[in-house]
Design a protein around this motif. Structure first.
Motif, PDB file in Angstrom:
ATOM      1  N   ARG A   1       0.843  -1.202   0.000  1.00  0.00           N
ATOM      2  CA  ARG A   1       0.000   0.000   0.000  1.00  0.00           C
ATOM      3  C   ARG A   1       0.874   1.246   0.000  1.00  0.00           C
ATOM      4  N   VAL A   2       0.447   2.269  -0.723  1.00  0.00           N
ATOM      5  CA  VAL A   2       1.142   3.567  -0.754  1.00  0.00           C
ATOM      6  C   VAL A   2       0.138   4.643  -0.398  1.00  0.00           C
ATOM      7  N   VAL A   3       0.473   5.476   0.593  1.00  0.00           N
ATOM      8  CA  VAL A   3      -0.422   6.563   0.984  1.00  0.00           C
ATOM      9  C   VAL A   3       0.364   7.864   1.119  1.00  0.00           C
ATOM     10  N   VAL A   4      -0.317   8.970   0.901  1.00  0.00           N
ATOM     11  CA  VAL A   4       0.217  10.295   1.222  1.00  0.00           C
ATOM     12  C   VAL A   4      -0.338  10.677   2.582  1.00  0.00           C
ATOM     13  N   ALA A   5       0.543  11.055   3.506  1.00  0.00           N
ATOM     14  CA  ALA A   5       0.127  11.450   4.856  1.00  0.00           C
ATOM     15  C   ALA A   5       0.338  12.946   5.007  1.00  0.00           C
ATOM     16  N   THR A   6      -0.755  13.677   5.207  1.00  0.00           N
ATOM     17  CA  THR A   6      -0.657  15.137   5.279  1.00  0.00           C
ATOM     18  C   THR A   6      -1.683  15.696   6.254  1.00  0.00           C
ATOM     19  N   ASP A   7      -1.464  16.961   6.639  1.00  0.00           N
ATOM     20  CA  ASP A   7      -2.442  17.657   7.469  1.00  0.00           C
ATOM     21  C   ASP A   7      -3.046  18.839   6.716  1.00  0.00           C
ATOM     22  N   ASP A   8      -2.764  18.925   5.409  1.00  0.00           N
ATOM     23  CA  ASP A   8      -3.128  20.117   4.645  1.00  0.00           C
ATOM     24  C   ASP A   8      -4.102  19.758   3.522  1.00  0.00           C
ATOM     25  N   ASP A   9      -5.232  20.464   3.469  1.00  0.00           N
ATOM     26  CA  ASP A   9      -6.254  20.165   2.469  1.00  0.00           C
ATOM     27  C   ASP A   9      -5.788  20.473   1.054  1.00  0.00           C
ATOM     28  N   ARG A  10      -4.877  21.447   0.899  1.00  0.00           N
ATOM     29  CA  ARG A  10      -4.371  21.754  -0.442  1.00  0.00           C
ATOM     30  C   ARG A  10      -3.583  20.569  -0.996  1.00  0.00           C
ATOM     31  N   ILE A  11      -2.773  19.970  -0.145  1.00  0.00           N
ATOM     32  CA  ILE A  11      -2.017  18.792  -0.571  1.00  0.00           C
ATOM     33  C   ILE A  11      -2.958  17.619  -0.800  1.00  0.00           C
TER      34      ILE A  11
ATOM     35  N   THR B   1       8.603  11.249  10.566  1.00  0.00           N
ATOM     36  CA  THR B   1       8.485   9.993  11.306  1.00  0.00           C
ATOM     37  C   THR B   1       7.245  10.003  12.188  1.00  0.00           C
ATOM     38  N   GLU B   2       7.002  11.114  12.883  1.00  0.00           N
ATOM     39  CA  GLU B   2       5.789  11.221  13.697  1.00  0.00           C
ATOM     40  C   GLU B   2       4.542  11.114  12.813  1.00  0.00           C
ATOM     41  N   ARG B   3       4.602  11.714  11.624  1.00  0.00           N
ATOM     42  CA  ARG B   3       3.436  11.661  10.732  1.00  0.00           C
ATOM     43  C   ARG B   3       3.214  10.234  10.228  1.00  0.00           C
ATOM     44  N   CYS B   4       4.295   9.519   9.927  1.00  0.00           N
ATOM     45  CA  CYS B   4       4.167   8.116   9.506  1.00  0.00           C
ATOM     46  C   CYS B   4       3.606   7.255  10.632  1.00  0.00           C
ATOM     47  N   ALA B   5       4.052   7.522  11.869  1.00  0.00           N
ATOM     48  CA  ALA B   5       3.549   6.771  13.019  1.00  0.00           C
ATOM     49  C   ALA B   5       2.043   6.980  13.166  1.00  0.00           C
ATOM     50  N   GLU B   6       1.588   8.216  13.007  1.00  0.00           N
ATOM     51  CA  GLU B   6       0.156   8.492  13.135  1.00  0.00           C
ATOM     52  C   GLU B   6      -0.631   7.862  11.992  1.00  0.00           C
ATOM     53  N   ALA B   7      -0.084   7.956  10.763  1.00  0.00           N
ATOM     54  CA  ALA B   7      -0.763   7.361   9.610  1.00  0.00           C
ATOM     55  C   ALA B   7      -0.884   5.846   9.773  1.00  0.00           C
ATOM     56  N   HIS B   8       0.180   5.209  10.245  1.00  0.00           N
ATOM     57  CA  HIS B   8       0.145   3.762  10.470  1.00  0.00           C
ATOM     58  C   HIS B   8      -0.909   3.405  11.515  1.00  0.00           C
ATOM     59  N   ASP B   9      -1.017   4.228  12.539  1.00  0.00           N
ATOM     60  CA  ASP B   9      -2.025   4.036  13.577  1.00  0.00           C
ATOM     61  C   ASP B   9      -3.436   4.155  12.998  1.00  0.00           C
ATOM     62  N   VAL B  10      -3.647   5.190  12.187  1.00  0.00           N
ATOM     63  CA  VAL B  10      -4.959   5.416  11.567  1.00  0.00           C
ATOM     64  C   VAL B  10      -5.370   4.213  10.711  1.00  0.00           C
ATOM     65  N   LEU B  11      -4.382   3.596  10.073  1.00  0.00           N
ATOM     66  CA  LEU B  11      -4.651   2.465   9.186  1.00  0.00           C
ATOM     67  C   LEU B  11      -4.729   1.129   9.923  1.00  0.00           C
TER      68      LEU B  11
END
Length: 266
Positions: A50-60, A82-92
């Motif tokens: 799986r490939v995902v883009v992890a962002t906090d910005d609606d423009r992206i 790294t923190e963003r990847c950790a959160e994305a992995h958690d969400v998934l």
């Protein structure tokens, strides 16, 4: 072993605001945003689930969904990729055996860099995180030294032990060498490639650790693992004639476009 690639992307970059949405023109004159080129690079890696883009910005998010990427929205409080990847992995659902952080500023990352990185981590059960390093030739080293001479950070360098365990990473050019190297000559300096592969336990622990003095001084997220006693494995990769560079500053845009033209990359 299941593998997730997460591409962390934020709009509010300190050095280069809006960087993920900067257009880069390829060899045929086709312009694509940095985030799309990074997503295409991630999608070319074999053996990935799986490939995902992890962002906090609606423009992206809007741009990424527009070219077909899956997007995971993360919080604005993530301090680094790294923190963003950790959160994305958690969400998934935190269900992947290896999580790869392919940062959204390295669109020239060849697929074999990531494939070799994943294989390296699989073969090193004591390592919680692995990252690629590329031996600099004279041209690459002189480019790094020239950037530092003019007050720019052109890239990060790595020093590692005989077992390839990282000893240090720096935005300075290390180790120091007084020798002059010809363009294609091998040097003792290794360019750190901004990609990481994590085991889930190391990734999950990372956000709970405070920022240490070395991470704060260098601004390098991988130093937090080392400051907390986690082994970081450096996996040496080969360029195979492929040029590699990251987009760190606005001045890097023409450099990357020139590289893409030379390699015939659209």
């Amino acid at each position: 072993m299941s593998v997730l690639i997460a591409i962390p992307a934020r709009y509010a970059s300190t050095r280069y605001p809006g960087k993920p949405l900067v257009p880069l023109t390829g060899a045929s004159g086709n312009a694509m945003t940095l985030i799309e080129r990074s997503w295409r690079a991630a999608s070319s890696v074999s053996g990935v689930d799986r490939v995902v883009v992890a962002t906090d910005d609606d423009r992206i998010r809007e741009v990424a969904e527009g070219f077909g990427a899956e997007v995971v929205m993360t919080s604005e409080t993530c301090g680094n990729g790294t923190e963003r990847c950790a959160e994305a992995h958690d969400v998934l659902g935190a269900s992947y055996d290896i999580v790869v952080n392919l940062q959204g500023d390295a669109p020239l990352t060849p697929h074999w860099f990531v494939e070799d990185l994943i294989a390296g981590l699989r073969a090193a059960p004591k390592a919680g995180v692995a990252t690629p390093v590329l031996r600099c030739d004279g041209d690459a080293l002189n480019s790094l030294l020239n950037d530092r001479k003019h007050g720019r950070v052109g890239g990060t360098t790595a020093v590692f032990a005989a077992d390839h365990g990282a000893m240090y990473f720096s935005k300075e050019v290390v180790p120091f060498t007084s020798q002059t190297y010809a363009g294609g000559e091998e040097t003792p300096v290794f360019h750190h490639v901004g990609v990481y592969a994590y085991r889930p336990d190391a990734l999950a622990a990372y956000p709970s650790w405070p920022v240490g003095p070395l991470e704060q001084l260098e601004g390098l997220e991988q130093l937090r693992f080392m400051e907390n006693g986690r082994k970081v494995l450096c996996v040496e990769v080969e360029s195979k004639g492929r040029q590699f560079w990251e987009l760190n500053n606005p001045q890097d845009v023409p450099k990357l476009e020139e590289m893409m033209a030379a390699m015939g990359l659209d």
